[in-house]
Scaffold this active site. Structure first.
Site, PDB file in Angstrom:
ATOM      1  N   MET A  26       0.812  -1.198   0.000  1.00  0.00           N
ATOM      2  CA  MET A  26       0.000   0.000   0.000  1.00  0.00           C
ATOM      3  C   MET A  26       0.852   1.256   0.000  1.00  0.00           C
ATOM      4  SD  MET A  26      -1.664  -0.160   3.729  1.00  0.00           S
ATOM      5  CE  MET A  26      -0.771   0.376   5.130  1.00  0.00           C
ATOM      6  N   PRO A  27       1.910   1.240  -0.781  1.00  0.00           N
ATOM      7  CA  PRO A  27       2.730   2.451  -0.828  1.00  0.00           C
ATOM      8  C   PRO A  27       1.989   3.636  -1.438  1.00  0.00           C
ATOM      9  CG  PRO A  27       3.918   0.577  -1.702  1.00  0.00           C
ATOM     10  CD  PRO A  27       2.495   0.153  -1.548  1.00  0.00           C
ATOM     11  N   PHE A  28       2.316   4.803  -0.920  1.00  0.00           N
ATOM     12  CA  PHE A  28       1.892   6.064  -1.517  1.00  0.00           C
ATOM     13  C   PHE A  28       3.148   6.689  -2.078  1.00  0.00           C
ATOM     14  CE2 PHE A  28       1.511  10.705  -1.069  1.00  0.00           C
ATOM     15  CZ  PHE A  28       0.469  10.916  -1.959  1.00  0.00           C
TER      16      PHE A  28
END
Length: 137
Positions: A1-3
């Site tokens: 779930m990287p931003f």
């Protein structure tokens, strides 16, 4: 779930900007095992005067095509996994754009995951792939 926040010169072409984003996403899929649809990127276009950098740092020369890639991700990955992420990002970007590897600055910020993210509805979600990641460690 990287931003992912990509800060780069406004003068770069739209195709270059797209290729940078895709290169980062493909590397995250490959090295951090994120799902294909876990694709949250912001491309921040800046005037040349808004990007500050040294012409050389740690023996690495930088040009006006310098880009900053800031990745916020859940903690728990090893130094080896992080090292394996940085190289493909730089290689993919430099092979699909005019950006040199020496002009790709990568910053990884980690948080403790779960309660630090909401992917909508003002709620804390618990994606199944994150549970699998934490169970494997």
């Amino acid at each position: 779930m990287p931003f992912v926040r990509i800060s780069l010169p406004k003068k770069l072409s739209q195709e270059t900007k797209e290729n940078i984003s895709i290169s980062i996403h493909e590397s995250l899929i490959q090295e951090f095992n994120i799902p294909q649809d876990d694709y949250f990127h912001v491309i921040e276009e800046l005037e040349t005067s808004q990007i500050k950098f040294p012409k050389s740092y740690l023996g690495i020369t930088h040009s006006e095509n310098i880009i900053y890639v800031q990745i916020t991700a859940g903690q728990g990955r090893t130094k080896e996994q992080k090292t394996k992420l940085y190289a493909p990002i730089a290689t993919r970007i430099s092979s699909t754009t005019e950006i040199l590897k020496s002009d790709i600055i990568i910053i990884l910020l980690e948080n403790n995951g779960g309660e630090n993210w909401s992917f909508g509805n003002g709620e804390i979600q618990e994606p199944k792939h994150l549970k699998q990641l934490s169970n494997n460690q």
